[in-house]
Design a protein around this motif. Sequence first.
Motif, PDB file in Angstrom:
ATOM      1  N   TRP A 219      15.008  35.994  58.163  1.00 36.52           N
ATOM      2  CA  TRP A 219      14.915  36.503  59.532  1.00 36.52           C
ATOM      3  C   TRP A 219      14.090  35.519  60.347  1.00 36.52           C
ATOM      4  O   TRP A 219      13.361  34.703  59.796  1.00 36.52           O
ATOM      5  CB  TRP A 219      14.300  37.906  59.543  1.00 36.52           C
ATOM      6  CG  TRP A 219      12.813  37.943  59.343  1.00 36.52           C
ATOM      7  CD1 TRP A 219      11.859  38.044  60.311  1.00 36.52           C
ATOM      8  CD2 TRP A 219      12.090  37.893  58.098  1.00 36.52           C
ATOM      9  NE1 TRP A 219      10.591  38.055  59.756  1.00 36.52           N
ATOM     10  CE2 TRP A 219      10.705  37.962  58.402  1.00 36.52           C
ATOM     11  CE3 TRP A 219      12.465  37.785  56.756  1.00 36.52           C
ATOM     12  CZ2 TRP A 219       9.723  37.938  57.427  1.00 36.52           C
ATOM     13  CZ3 TRP A 219      11.492  37.751  55.775  1.00 36.52           C
ATOM     14  CH2 TRP A 219      10.142  37.836  56.114  1.00 36.52           C
ATOM     15  N   GLU A 220      14.217  35.581  61.692  1.00 33.34           N
ATOM     16  CA  GLU A 220      13.613  34.524  62.493  1.00 33.34           C
ATOM     17  C   GLU A 220      12.698  35.001  63.612  1.00 33.34           C
ATOM     18  O   GLU A 220      12.433  34.248  64.547  1.00 33.34           O
ATOM     19  CB  GLU A 220      14.702  33.621  63.072  1.00 33.34           C
ATOM     20  CG  GLU A 220      15.682  34.307  63.997  1.00 33.34           C
ATOM     21  CD  GLU A 220      16.681  33.330  64.631  1.00 33.34           C
ATOM     22  OE1 GLU A 220      16.558  32.104  64.425  1.00 33.34           O
ATOM     23  OE2 GLU A 220      17.587  33.800  65.341  1.00 33.34           O
ATOM     24  N   ASN A 221      12.179  36.224  63.548  1.00 36.85           N
ATOM     25  CA  ASN A 221      11.250  36.662  64.589  1.00 36.85           C
ATOM     26  C   ASN A 221      10.074  35.698  64.670  1.00 36.85           C
ATOM     27  O   ASN A 221       9.367  35.473  63.685  1.00 36.85           O
ATOM     28  CB  ASN A 221      10.730  38.063  64.284  1.00 36.85           C
ATOM     29  CG  ASN A 221      11.833  39.098  64.274  1.00 36.85           C
ATOM     30  OD1 ASN A 221      12.816  38.981  65.000  1.00 36.85           O
ATOM     31  ND2 ASN A 221      11.678  40.121  63.450  1.00 36.85           N
ATOM     32  N   GLY A 244      18.777  21.989  57.488  1.00 35.82           N
ATOM     33  CA  GLY A 244      18.009  20.761  57.412  1.00 35.82           C
ATOM     34  C   GLY A 244      17.194  20.494  58.654  1.00 35.82           C
ATOM     35  O   GLY A 244      16.413  19.536  58.690  1.00 35.82           O
ATOM     36  N   ARG A 245      17.342  21.344  59.672  1.00 33.15           N
ATOM     37  CA  ARG A 245      16.564  21.194  60.907  1.00 33.15           C
ATOM     38  C   ARG A 245      15.296  22.041  60.834  1.00 33.15           C
ATOM     39  O   ARG A 245      15.284  23.087  60.185  1.00 33.15           O
ATOM     40  CB  ARG A 245      17.389  21.616  62.118  1.00 33.15           C
ATOM     41  CG  ARG A 245      18.673  20.818  62.325  1.00 33.15           C
ATOM     42  CD  ARG A 245      19.391  21.271  63.581  1.00 33.15           C
ATOM     43  NE  ARG A 245      20.643  20.554  63.764  1.00 33.15           N
ATOM     44  CZ  ARG A 245      21.821  20.958  63.295  1.00 33.15           C
ATOM     45  NH1 ARG A 245      21.885  22.080  62.591  1.00 33.15           N
ATOM     46  NH2 ARG A 245      22.909  20.251  63.500  1.00 33.15           N
ATOM     47  N   PRO A 246      14.236  21.640  61.525  1.00 22.94           N
ATOM     48  CA  PRO A 246      13.020  22.457  61.565  1.00 22.94           C
ATOM     49  C   PRO A 246      13.287  23.796  62.244  1.00 22.94           C
ATOM     50  O   PRO A 246      14.183  23.925  63.087  1.00 22.94           O
ATOM     51  CB  PRO A 246      12.042  21.603  62.388  1.00 22.94           C
ATOM     52  CG  PRO A 246      12.573  20.217  62.320  1.00 22.94           C
ATOM     53  CD  PRO A 246      14.063  20.355  62.241  1.00 22.94           C
ATOM     54  N   PHE A 247      12.506  24.784  61.894  1.00 24.74           N
ATOM     55  CA  PHE A 247      12.604  26.110  62.501  1.00 24.74           C
ATOM     56  C   PHE A 247      12.251  26.038  63.979  1.00 24.74           C
ATOM     57  O   PHE A 247      11.261  25.408  64.361  1.00 24.74           O
ATOM     58  CB  PHE A 247      11.649  27.066  61.787  1.00 24.74           C
ATOM     59  CG  PHE A 247      11.645  28.468  62.327  1.00 24.74           C
ATOM     60  CD1 PHE A 247      12.617  29.370  61.945  1.00 24.74           C
ATOM     61  CD2 PHE A 247      10.653  28.885  63.206  1.00 24.74           C
ATOM     62  CE1 PHE A 247      12.612  30.670  62.428  1.00 24.74           C
ATOM     63  CE2 PHE A 247      10.640  30.173  63.698  1.00 24.74           C
ATOM     64  CZ  PHE A 247      11.629  31.078  63.301  1.00 24.74           C
ATOM     65  N   GLY A 251      14.615  30.676  68.579  1.00 18.84           N
ATOM     66  CA  GLY A 251      15.741  31.326  67.929  1.00 18.84           C
ATOM     67  C   GLY A 251      16.943  30.407  67.769  1.00 18.84           C
ATOM     68  O   GLY A 251      16.892  29.209  68.034  1.00 18.84           O
ATOM     69  N   GLY A 252      18.042  30.987  67.291  1.00 16.89           N
ATOM     70  CA  GLY A 252      19.255  30.222  67.054  1.00 16.89           C
ATOM     71  C   GLY A 252      19.221  29.376  65.807  1.00 16.89           C
ATOM     72  O   GLY A 252      19.952  28.392  65.683  1.00 16.89           O
ATOM     73  N   ASN A 253      18.378  29.756  64.831  1.00 12.34           N
ATOM     74  CA  ASN A 253      18.251  28.992  63.599  1.00 12.34           C
ATOM     75  C   ASN A 253      19.340  29.374  62.602  1.00 12.34           C
ATOM     76  O   ASN A 253      19.790  30.514  62.560  1.00 12.34           O
ATOM     77  CB  ASN A 253      16.891  29.248  62.961  1.00 12.34           C
ATOM     78  CG  ASN A 253      15.748  28.759  63.815  1.00 12.34           C
ATOM     79  OD1 ASN A 253      15.492  27.571  63.877  1.00 12.34           O
ATOM     80  ND2 ASN A 253      15.074  29.676  64.501  1.00 12.34           N
ATOM     81  N   GLU A 254      19.713  28.407  61.783  1.00 11.46           N
ATOM     82  CA  GLU A 254      20.594  28.688  60.663  1.00 11.46           C
ATOM     83  C   GLU A 254      19.717  29.068  59.480  1.00 11.46           C
ATOM     84  O   GLU A 254      18.887  28.273  59.026  1.00 11.46           O
ATOM     85  CB  GLU A 254      21.464  27.481  60.324  1.00 11.46           C
ATOM     86  CG  GLU A 254      22.517  27.783  59.264  1.00 11.46           C
ATOM     87  CD  GLU A 254      23.463  26.615  59.017  1.00 11.46           C
ATOM     88  OE1 GLU A 254      24.238  26.687  58.045  1.00 11.46           O
ATOM     89  OE2 GLU A 254      23.412  25.633  59.787  1.00 11.46           O
TER      90      GLU A 254
END
Length: 276
Positions: A219-221, A244-247, A251-254
């Motif tokens: 989850w990304e809260n 492989g990208r930073p958090f 939002g919009g993270n994989e």
Amino acid sequence: MLDERSVGSLAGTVEEIIRHAAAAEIMPRFRKLAADQVAEKRGPHDLVTIADRSAEEYLSAALTDILPGSVVVGEEAVHADPGVYDALRGDVAVWIIDPIDGTRPFVQGEAGFCTLVALAHRGEVLASWTYAPALGEMATAIRGRGARLNGTPLQSGSPTPGATLEVATSHPDYTTPEQKRSLLRLKVDGMNTRPCAGSAGLEYVAIARGDLDATAFCWENAWDHAAGLLLVTEAGGAQTTVSGRPFRIEGGNELPLAAARDADTAARVRKLLAGV
């Protein structure tokens, strides 16, 4: 303009504000909550208490007072108005607040909860505070200036070569089928997984102090991760999303998101989660 010097000048005052919020609004209610002081938000595993709401109100007022023009993205404020989250995409300084990270342990009378505060600007987390009042621990980090626990510098170090890695993950009950498949890829020789104990913030502290090797969360809260991820990276650790990208706090993270004691461990966890 916010820079290392201006953020550093605020750090002690922020710590005092957080300690006061815990002393005035949280700890007097610890193990003393009445039934009508606990409510469900989105279900029986998503709780809020009078302590959460009162602490967030106090922190929001006090923190914006010491940094004029700043705004707050707090867990309870976003629950009431999801549009509040959009401030993370703006140009003003943002205080990211989780008044009680680990509300379930708090309600159950367990000590494994904390207050999380981070200061961000234009998507970059500049400083963070993780305070576990029942444990007597205050972890702090300022971007580019390291991490500390109760004033002592933190270094995450690296896992012992050949040792089994200890990894905390999202609970399977709170993941999608695709995320479950990703987490199951961590069940390999040399890796021991367990569900998050209830507070993501305290799992990040465990990584920063070298007591836990990695986490894999689905989850990304921002209020759950902003403070801890800065703490981990300033202690020498690393973080990455499955892409492989930073958090990104906006939002919009994989997902899943991995954090670890060092870059090699983070990369290993990410590759397993991605199935590559």
